[in-house]
Design a protein around this motif. Sequence first.
Motif, PDB file in Angstrom:
ATOM      1  N   HIS A 129       3.702   4.684  -4.519  1.00  0.00           N
ATOM      2  CA  HIS A 129       3.303   3.286  -4.399  1.00  0.00           C
ATOM      3  C   HIS A 129       3.105   2.965  -2.922  1.00  0.00           C
ATOM      4  CE1 HIS A 129       3.563  -1.091  -4.492  1.00  0.00           C
ATOM      5  NE2 HIS A 129       3.125  -0.964  -5.741  1.00  0.00           N
ATOM      6  N   PRO A 130       2.127   2.156  -2.567  1.00  0.00           N
ATOM      7  CA  PRO A 130       1.904   1.830  -1.152  1.00  0.00           C
ATOM      8  C   PRO A 130       3.146   1.296  -0.438  1.00  0.00           C
ATOM      9  CG  PRO A 130       0.059   1.065  -2.463  1.00  0.00           C
ATOM     10  CD  PRO A 130       1.104   1.553  -3.436  1.00  0.00           C
ATOM     11  N   SER A 131       4.049   0.664  -1.162  1.00  0.00           N
ATOM     12  CA  SER A 131       5.247   0.121  -0.518  1.00  0.00           C
ATOM     13  C   SER A 131       6.144   1.213   0.065  1.00  0.00           C
ATOM     14  CB  SER A 131       6.049  -0.727  -1.511  1.00  0.00           C
ATOM     15  OG  SER A 131       6.539   0.089  -2.571  1.00  0.00           O
ATOM     16  N   ALA A 132       5.977   2.464  -0.366  1.00  0.00           N
ATOM     17  CA  ALA A 132       6.783   3.568   0.179  1.00  0.00           C
ATOM     18  C   ALA A 132       6.529   3.763   1.669  1.00  0.00           C
ATOM     19  CB  ALA A 132       6.484   4.859  -0.579  1.00  0.00           C
ATOM     20  N   PHE A 133       5.388   3.299   2.163  1.00  0.00           N
ATOM     21  CA  PHE A 133       5.016   3.489   3.561  1.00  0.00           C
ATOM     22  C   PHE A 133       5.416   2.312   4.448  1.00  0.00           C
ATOM     23  CE2 PHE A 133       2.341   6.083   0.940  1.00  0.00           C
ATOM     24  CZ  PHE A 133       2.303   7.287   1.612  1.00  0.00           C
ATOM     25  N   ALA A 134       5.788   1.193   3.855  1.00  0.00           N
ATOM     26  CA  ALA A 134       6.073  -0.025   4.606  1.00  0.00           C
ATOM     27  C   ALA A 134       7.421   0.061   5.317  1.00  0.00           C
ATOM     28  CB  ALA A 134       6.061  -1.233   3.665  1.00  0.00           C
ATOM     29  N   ALA A 135       7.451  -0.422   6.552  1.00  0.00           N
ATOM     30  CA  ALA A 135       8.682  -0.522   7.344  1.00  0.00           C
ATOM     31  C   ALA A 135       9.499   0.769   7.329  1.00  0.00           C
ATOM     32  CB  ALA A 135       9.518  -1.707   6.858  1.00  0.00           C
ATOM     33  N   VAL A 140       5.403   7.625  10.054  1.00  0.00           N
ATOM     34  CA  VAL A 140       5.095   8.329   8.811  1.00  0.00           C
ATOM     35  C   VAL A 140       3.588   8.513   8.689  1.00  0.00           C
ATOM     36  CG1 VAL A 140       5.169   8.191   6.300  1.00  0.00           C
ATOM     37  CG2 VAL A 140       7.118   7.444   7.636  1.00  0.00           C
ATOM     38  N   TYR A 141       3.208   9.741   8.337  1.00  0.00           N
ATOM     39  CA  TYR A 141       1.812  10.080   8.099  1.00  0.00           C
ATOM     40  C   TYR A 141       1.594  10.212   6.603  1.00  0.00           C
ATOM     41  CZ  TYR A 141       1.470  11.066  13.053  1.00  0.00           C
ATOM     42  OH  TYR A 141       1.462  10.953  14.416  1.00  0.00           O
ATOM     43  N   ALA A 142       0.655   9.443   6.063  1.00  0.00           N
ATOM     44  CA  ALA A 142       0.286   9.560   4.653  1.00  0.00           C
ATOM     45  C   ALA A 142      -0.424  10.902   4.472  1.00  0.00           C
ATOM     46  CB  ALA A 142      -0.635   8.416   4.249  1.00  0.00           C
ATOM     47  N   LEU A 143      -0.003  11.654   3.465  1.00  0.00           N
ATOM     48  CA  LEU A 143      -0.545  12.989   3.211  1.00  0.00           C
ATOM     49  C   LEU A 143      -0.845  13.133   1.725  1.00  0.00           C
ATOM     50  CD1 LEU A 143      -1.058  16.017   3.950  1.00  0.00           C
ATOM     51  CD2 LEU A 143       1.399  16.382   3.594  1.00  0.00           C
ATOM     52  N   GLY A 144      -1.921  13.812   1.432  1.00  0.00           N
ATOM     53  CA  GLY A 144      -2.276  14.098   0.046  1.00  0.00           C
ATOM     54  C   GLY A 144      -3.383  13.192  -0.431  1.00  0.00           C
ATOM     55  N   GLY A 145      -4.574  13.734  -0.556  1.00  0.00           N
ATOM     56  CA  GLY A 145      -5.698  12.956  -1.056  1.00  0.00           C
ATOM     57  C   GLY A 145      -6.281  11.980  -0.057  1.00  0.00           C
ATOM     58  N   VAL A 146      -5.961  12.139   1.214  1.00  0.00           N
ATOM     59  CA  VAL A 146      -6.479  11.236   2.245  1.00  0.00           C
ATOM     60  C   VAL A 146      -7.927  11.596   2.550  1.00  0.00           C
ATOM     61  CG1 VAL A 146      -6.249  10.478   4.643  1.00  0.00           C
ATOM     62  CG2 VAL A 146      -4.195  10.847   3.249  1.00  0.00           C
ATOM     63  N   THR A 147      -8.767  10.574   2.585  1.00  0.00           N
ATOM     64  CA  THR A 147     -10.190  10.720   2.891  1.00  0.00           C
ATOM     65  C   THR A 147     -10.589   9.602   3.855  1.00  0.00           C
ATOM     66  OG1 THR A 147     -10.916   9.233   1.125  1.00  0.00           O
ATOM     67  CG2 THR A 147     -10.635  11.583   0.540  1.00  0.00           C
ATOM     68  N   PRO A 148     -11.779   9.693   4.441  1.00  0.00           N
ATOM     69  CA  PRO A 148     -12.229   8.580   5.275  1.00  0.00           C
ATOM     70  C   PRO A 148     -12.319   7.260   4.494  1.00  0.00           C
ATOM     71  CG  PRO A 148     -13.525  10.521   5.772  1.00  0.00           C
ATOM     72  CD  PRO A 148     -12.689  10.853   4.554  1.00  0.00           C
ATOM     73  N   GLU A 149     -12.516   7.363   3.182  1.00  0.00           N
ATOM     74  CA  GLU A 149     -12.648   6.148   2.369  1.00  0.00           C
ATOM     75  C   GLU A 149     -11.315   5.458   2.108  1.00  0.00           C
ATOM     76  OE1 GLU A 149     -15.981   8.582   2.363  1.00  0.00           O
ATOM     77  OE2 GLU A 149     -14.077   9.194   1.468  1.00  0.00           O
ATOM     78  N   ASN A 150     -10.195   6.162   2.148  1.00  0.00           N
ATOM     79  CA  ASN A 150      -8.910   5.497   1.858  1.00  0.00           C
ATOM     80  C   ASN A 150      -7.930   5.509   3.022  1.00  0.00           C
ATOM     81  OD1 ASN A 150      -7.716   8.079   1.861  1.00  0.00           O
ATOM     82  ND2 ASN A 150      -7.559   8.190  -0.359  1.00  0.00           N
ATOM     83  N   ALA A 151      -8.304   6.089   4.144  1.00  0.00           N
ATOM     84  CA  ALA A 151      -7.379   6.195   5.284  1.00  0.00           C
ATOM     85  C   ALA A 151      -6.958   4.839   5.826  1.00  0.00           C
ATOM     86  CB  ALA A 151      -8.010   7.043   6.383  1.00  0.00           C
ATOM     87  N   ALA A 154      -4.181   3.386   3.854  1.00  0.00           N
ATOM     88  CA  ALA A 154      -2.880   3.999   4.162  1.00  0.00           C
ATOM     89  C   ALA A 154      -2.250   3.313   5.364  1.00  0.00           C
ATOM     90  CB  ALA A 154      -3.052   5.496   4.412  1.00  0.00           C
ATOM     91  N   ARG A 155      -3.029   3.076   6.392  1.00  0.00           N
ATOM     92  CA  ARG A 155      -2.513   2.366   7.576  1.00  0.00           C
ATOM     93  C   ARG A 155      -2.113   0.944   7.205  1.00  0.00           C
ATOM     94  NH1 ARG A 155      -1.035   2.368  12.036  1.00  0.00           N
ATOM     95  NH2 ARG A 155      -2.674   1.437  13.242  1.00  0.00           N
ATOM     96  N   ASP A 156      -2.934   0.273   6.398  1.00  0.00           N
ATOM     97  CA  ASP A 156      -2.609  -1.091   5.981  1.00  0.00           C
ATOM     98  C   ASP A 156      -1.326  -1.144   5.169  1.00  0.00           C
ATOM     99  OD1 ASP A 156      -4.913  -1.953   7.243  1.00  0.00           O
ATOM    100  OD2 ASP A 156      -6.080  -2.138   5.388  1.00  0.00           O
ATOM    101  N   SER A 157      -0.979  -0.047   4.493  1.00  0.00           N
ATOM    102  CA  SER A 157       0.252   0.027   3.698  1.00  0.00           C
ATOM    103  C   SER A 157       1.487   0.259   4.563  1.00  0.00           C
ATOM    104  CB  SER A 157       0.156   1.162   2.669  1.00  0.00           C
ATOM    105  OG  SER A 157      -0.851   0.880   1.740  1.00  0.00           O
TER     106      SER A 157
END
Length: 186
Positions: A129-135, A140-151, A154-157
């Motif tokens: 869930h995107p909340s896993a990246f918050a605070a 933390v670097y989001a990994l797995g399935g990252v593309t230019p379209e969703n990167a 990930a930062r916004d999360s």
Amino acid sequence: MSRRVVLLTDRGQLPSGRSLCDVISAAADGGLRTVLLREPDLPDGERAALADHARGRGLEVVAAHRAVPGCGGVHLPAGAPVPVVATRWGRSCHSRADLERAAADGAWWATLSPYAPTASKPGYGPPLHPSAFAAAPLPVYALGGVTPENAARARDSGAYGVAVMGAVMRAPDPAAVVAALVEAVR
């Protein structure tokens, strides 16, 4: 690791006729500043040669699993013991609890996966869930399935940045993919 886009290497995903050095060079041309050198099955001398090539392209190099001389740190698998030698290190994490443990153990960064469904590891997940990246308690670097379209999402999360493997390793134009990722996470 202080850059927003990190490339994880995986020579098993390269198209026929392309070398890991080719992709590392193209990624540097696209604006990459940090590469996480995986390839744990290679002998240390071959890993060191790949690290030398990447450093020659101006990249910061972090070694996965075990240290490589001249690298700026080591990235450990989930559950691996803390390094006994003083070094910058990070850890692969798969939950918020893993992030908390990594921070408590003194990690400088973590990857958190899977961010999205990934062709590199089909069936791996489900995506967090995107909340896993918050605070997060460390970068933390989001990994797995990252593309230019969703990167950017990930930062916004709350992810500090993105760690990418397959989208660059398999790309017909790795430099263009890296440039798009760098732009997306500014």
